[in-house]
Write a protein that holds these residues in place. Structure first.
Motif, PDB file in Angstrom:
ATOM      1  N   ARG A  63      26.328  17.466   5.471  1.00 52.52           N
ATOM      2  CA  ARG A  63      27.223  17.719   4.352  1.00 52.52           C
ATOM      3  C   ARG A  63      26.846  16.853   3.169  1.00 52.52           C
ATOM      4  NH1 ARG A  63      33.349  18.412   6.535  1.00 52.52           N
ATOM      5  NH2 ARG A  63      32.892  20.015   8.046  1.00 52.52           N
ATOM      6  N   ILE A  64      26.963  17.430   2.009  1.00 52.53           N
ATOM      7  CA  ILE A  64      26.728  16.682   0.788  1.00 52.53           C
ATOM      8  C   ILE A  64      28.103  16.269   0.263  1.00 52.53           C
ATOM      9  CG2 ILE A  64      25.829  16.774  -1.550  1.00 52.53           C
ATOM     10  CD1 ILE A  64      23.898  18.966  -0.486  1.00 52.53           C
ATOM     11  N   PRO A  65      28.359  14.976   0.194  1.00 55.25           N
ATOM     12  CA  PRO A  65      29.697  14.559  -0.247  1.00 55.25           C
ATOM     13  C   PRO A  65      29.937  14.906  -1.709  1.00 55.25           C
ATOM     14  CG  PRO A  65      28.255  12.667  -0.009  1.00 55.25           C
ATOM     15  CD  PRO A  65      27.498  13.855   0.499  1.00 55.25           C
ATOM     16  N   VAL A  66      31.137  15.376  -1.994  1.00 60.23           N
ATOM     17  CA  VAL A  66      31.523  15.719  -3.362  1.00 60.23           C
ATOM     18  C   VAL A  66      32.438  14.614  -3.862  1.00 60.23           C
ATOM     19  CG1 VAL A  66      32.748  17.387  -4.803  1.00 60.23           C
ATOM     20  CG2 VAL A  66      31.343  18.172  -2.914  1.00 60.23           C
ATOM     21  N   ARG A  67      32.056  14.004  -4.962  1.00 58.92           N
ATOM     22  CA  ARG A  67      32.877  12.943  -5.544  1.00 58.92           C
ATOM     23  C   ARG A  67      33.934  13.604  -6.419  1.00 58.92           C
ATOM     24  NH1 ARG A  67      27.353  10.384  -7.234  1.00 58.92           N
ATOM     25  NH2 ARG A  67      27.565  12.219  -8.487  1.00 58.92           N
TER      26      ARG A  67
ATOM     27  N   ALA B 197      32.813  20.986 -11.479  1.00 56.03           N
ATOM     28  CA  ALA B 197      33.745  21.922 -10.846  1.00 56.03           C
ATOM     29  C   ALA B 197      35.177  21.464 -11.075  1.00 56.03           C
ATOM     30  CB  ALA B 197      33.460  22.028  -9.353  1.00 56.03           C
ATOM     31  N   PHE B 198      36.086  22.419 -11.044  1.00 60.94           N
ATOM     32  CA  PHE B 198      37.521  22.170 -11.165  1.00 60.94           C
ATOM     33  C   PHE B 198      38.232  22.943 -10.077  1.00 60.94           C
ATOM     34  CE2 PHE B 198      36.005  21.476 -15.461  1.00 60.94           C
ATOM     35  CZ  PHE B 198      36.730  20.373 -15.882  1.00 60.94           C
ATOM     36  N   SER B 199      39.310  22.373  -9.564  1.00 60.39           N
ATOM     37  CA  SER B 199      40.165  23.172  -8.695  1.00 60.39           C
ATOM     38  C   SER B 199      41.016  24.069  -9.593  1.00 60.39           C
ATOM     39  CB  SER B 199      41.043  22.273  -7.823  1.00 60.39           C
ATOM     40  OG  SER B 199      42.000  21.610  -8.616  1.00 60.39           O
ATOM     41  N   GLU B 200      41.561  25.126  -9.011  1.00 61.92           N
ATOM     42  CA  GLU B 200      42.368  26.063  -9.795  1.00 61.92           C
ATOM     43  C   GLU B 200      43.601  25.373 -10.378  1.00 61.92           C
ATOM     44  OE1 GLU B 200      41.718  29.212 -10.608  1.00 61.92           O
ATOM     45  OE2 GLU B 200      39.764  28.977  -9.642  1.00 61.92           O
ATOM     46  N   GLN B 201      44.204  24.498  -9.586  1.00 63.84           N
ATOM     47  CA  GLN B 201      45.409  23.807 -10.039  1.00 63.84           C
ATOM     48  C   GLN B 201      45.087  22.845 -11.189  1.00 63.84           C
ATOM     49  OE1 GLN B 201      47.354  21.713  -6.890  1.00 63.84           O
ATOM     50  NE2 GLN B 201      49.276  21.515  -8.011  1.00 63.84           N
ATOM     51  N   ALA B 202      43.960  22.162 -11.119  1.00 59.72           N
ATOM     52  CA  ALA B 202      43.576  21.240 -12.189  1.00 59.72           C
ATOM     53  C   ALA B 202      43.301  22.013 -13.483  1.00 59.72           C
ATOM     54  CB  ALA B 202      42.344  20.441 -11.779  1.00 59.72           C
TER      55      ALA B 202
ATOM     56  N   ILE C 185      31.538   8.913 -15.289  1.00 60.34           N
ATOM     57  CA  ILE C 185      32.278   8.117 -14.308  1.00 60.34           C
ATOM     58  C   ILE C 185      31.940   8.549 -12.878  1.00 60.34           C
ATOM     59  CG2 ILE C 185      34.174   7.488 -15.841  1.00 60.34           C
ATOM     60  CD1 ILE C 185      35.824   9.750 -14.662  1.00 60.34           C
ATOM     61  N   ASP C 186      30.823   9.235 -12.701  1.00 59.45           N
ATOM     62  CA  ASP C 186      30.314   9.663 -11.393  1.00 59.45           C
ATOM     63  C   ASP C 186      31.316  10.514 -10.620  1.00 59.45           C
ATOM     64  OD1 ASP C 186      27.854   8.466 -11.710  1.00 59.45           O
ATOM     65  OD2 ASP C 186      28.543   6.542 -10.927  1.00 59.45           O
ATOM     66  N   VAL C 187      31.871  11.512 -11.268  1.00 60.73           N
ATOM     67  CA  VAL C 187      32.803  12.438 -10.632  1.00 60.73           C
ATOM     68  C   VAL C 187      32.223  13.842 -10.771  1.00 60.73           C
ATOM     69  CG1 VAL C 187      35.106  13.439 -10.740  1.00 60.73           C
ATOM     70  CG2 VAL C 187      34.808  10.985 -11.052  1.00 60.73           C
ATOM     71  N   ASP C 188      32.193  14.567  -9.639  1.00 58.02           N
ATOM     72  CA  ASP C 188      31.668  15.935  -9.642  1.00 58.02           C
ATOM     73  C   ASP C 188      32.760  16.974  -9.844  1.00 58.02           C
ATOM     74  OD1 ASP C 188      29.104  14.977  -9.112  1.00 58.02           O
ATOM     75  OD2 ASP C 188      29.431  15.027  -6.953  1.00 58.02           O
ATOM     76  N   LYS C 189      33.937  16.733  -9.237  1.00 60.89           N
ATOM     77  CA  LYS C 189      34.981  17.745  -9.255  1.00 60.89           C
ATOM     78  C   LYS C 189      36.312  17.108  -9.640  1.00 60.89           C
ATOM     79  CE  LYS C 189      36.914  21.441  -6.425  1.00 60.89           C
ATOM     80  NZ  LYS C 189      36.813  22.174  -5.161  1.00 60.89           N
ATOM     81  N   VAL C 190      37.092  17.837 -10.429  1.00 61.79           N
ATOM     82  CA  VAL C 190      38.422  17.387 -10.830  1.00 61.79           C
ATOM     83  C   VAL C 190      39.437  18.181 -10.022  1.00 61.79           C
ATOM     84  CG1 VAL C 190      40.033  17.152 -12.743  1.00 61.79           C
ATOM     85  CG2 VAL C 190      37.601  16.821 -13.150  1.00 61.79           C
TER      86      VAL C 190
ATOM     87  N   GLU D 135      44.851  23.486 -19.013  1.00 62.17           N
ATOM     88  CA  GLU D 135      45.036  24.545 -20.006  1.00 62.17           C
ATOM     89  C   GLU D 135      46.507  24.714 -20.395  1.00 62.17           C
ATOM     90  OE1 GLU D 135      43.083  27.811 -18.153  1.00 62.17           O
ATOM     91  OE2 GLU D 135      41.074  27.070 -18.697  1.00 62.17           O
ATOM     92  N   ALA D 136      47.442  24.337 -19.520  1.00 55.92           N
ATOM     93  CA  ALA D 136      48.854  24.431 -19.857  1.00 55.92           C
ATOM     94  C   ALA D 136      49.209  23.433 -20.955  1.00 55.92           C
ATOM     95  CB  ALA D 136      49.693  24.167 -18.607  1.00 55.92           C
ATOM     96  N   MET D 137      48.520  22.315 -21.028  1.00 53.79           N
ATOM     97  CA  MET D 137      48.770  21.319 -22.082  1.00 53.79           C
ATOM     98  C   MET D 137      47.964  21.622 -23.355  1.00 53.79           C
ATOM     99  SD  MET D 137      51.036  19.204 -21.122  1.00 53.79           S
ATOM    100  CE  MET D 137      50.841  17.912 -22.326  1.00 53.79           C
ATOM    101  N   GLY D 138      47.199  22.712 -23.355  1.00 49.07           N
ATOM    102  CA  GLY D 138      46.432  23.101 -24.535  1.00 49.07           C
ATOM    103  C   GLY D 138      45.020  22.544 -24.546  1.00 49.07           C
ATOM    104  N   GLY D 139      44.559  22.023 -23.404  1.00 51.89           N
ATOM    105  CA  GLY D 139      43.205  21.471 -23.340  1.00 51.89           C
ATOM    106  C   GLY D 139      42.202  22.485 -22.814  1.00 51.89           C
ATOM    107  N   GLN D 140      40.989  21.998 -22.566  1.00 60.90           N
ATOM    108  CA  GLN D 140      39.916  22.873 -22.082  1.00 60.90           C
ATOM    109  C   GLN D 140      39.265  22.231 -20.845  1.00 60.90           C
ATOM    110  OE1 GLN D 140      37.186  23.315 -25.289  1.00 60.90           O
ATOM    111  NE2 GLN D 140      38.350  24.977 -26.247  1.00 60.90           N
ATOM    112  N   ALA D 141      38.938  23.046 -19.874  1.00 65.17           N
ATOM    113  CA  ALA D 141      38.190  22.609 -18.686  1.00 65.17           C
ATOM    114  C   ALA D 141      36.833  23.301 -18.751  1.00 65.17           C
ATOM    115  CB  ALA D 141      38.942  23.001 -17.426  1.00 65.17           C
ATOM    116  N   LEU D 142      35.814  22.531 -19.111  1.00 65.35           N
ATOM    117  CA  LEU D 142      34.482  23.075 -19.304  1.00 65.35           C
ATOM    118  C   LEU D 142      33.607  22.772 -18.076  1.00 65.35           C
ATOM    119  CD1 LEU D 142      34.013  21.834 -22.956  1.00 65.35           C
ATOM    120  CD2 LEU D 142      34.691  24.110 -22.218  1.00 65.35           C
ATOM    121  N   ILE D 143      33.000  23.798 -17.529  1.00 71.42           N
ATOM    122  CA  ILE D 143      32.128  23.648 -16.366  1.00 71.42           C
ATOM    123  C   ILE D 143      30.690  23.527 -16.841  1.00 71.42           C
ATOM    124  CG2 ILE D 143      31.306  24.726 -14.245  1.00 71.42           C
ATOM    125  CD1 ILE D 143      34.025  26.072 -14.005  1.00 71.42           C
ATOM    126  N   VAL D 144      30.007  22.496 -16.350  1.00 67.87           N
ATOM    127  CA  VAL D 144      28.619  22.264 -16.733  1.00 67.87           C
ATOM    128  C   VAL D 144      27.703  23.100 -15.871  1.00 67.87           C
ATOM    129  CG1 VAL D 144      26.779  20.551 -16.944  1.00 67.87           C
ATOM    130  CG2 VAL D 144      29.118  19.918 -17.414  1.00 67.87           C
TER     131      VAL D 144
END
Length: 142
Positions: free
Chosen positions: A64-68, A123-128, A102-107, A133-142
């Motif tokens: 397994r490749i650990p996801v931070r 990556a983002f989870s659906e809830q994140a 900050i060495d994080v792969d997924k929010v 987006e509910a606060m008017g921000g953007q979740a951009l996937i690289v």
């Protein structure tokens, strides 16, 4: 005079094997199976199979490749420190953050969001994503 070896050794205790202690266990034949393969019986396996094959047979698991990962609520709590260390920037009421810094792969979506975020991550989870987006921000996937 006996005609064959079988009848020649009838009645003999050892049947031509020397003392009665010989021909007793696996030690007299150099071990069981492929024992001694690298020491005293290596030529047999090289000649028969084209070389020995070491290791087990069967399934190979892929490691397994650990996801931070980090929760959006934790990012929300750390936002002042991230801005102070120049990891995140604040433009008006919008906070911009690249999670690679900050060495994080997924929010992940646990926690509360109280500010507008523009976050870039692998990556983002659906809830994140929904909370950002509910606060008017953007979740951009690289």
């Amino acid at each position: 005079m006996p005609v064959n070896k079988r009848s020649k050794y009838r009645g003999s205790r050892t049947c031509g094997g020397g003392t009665h202690k010989n021909r007793r266990g696996a030690g007299n034949r150099g071990g069981r199976g492929r024992a001694g393969l690298n020491a005293h019986r290596f030529a047999k396996f090289y000649l028969e199979d084209g070389g020995p094959v070491f290791g087990k047979n069967g399934f190979n698991h892929s490691p397994r490749i650990p996801v931070r990962a980090l929760d959006i609520g934790t990012i929300n709590q750390m936002v002042d420190e991230l801005i102070a260390h120049s990891v995140a920037t604040k433009d008006g009421d919008t906070i911009t953050l690249d999670t690679a810094l900050i060495d994080v792969d997924k929010v992940l979506g646990s926690g509360r969001v109280t500010a507008r975020f523009n976050i870039t991550a692998k990556a983002f989870s659906e809830q994140a994503k929904a909370k950002i987006e509910a606060m008017g921000g953007q979740a951009l996937i690289v």
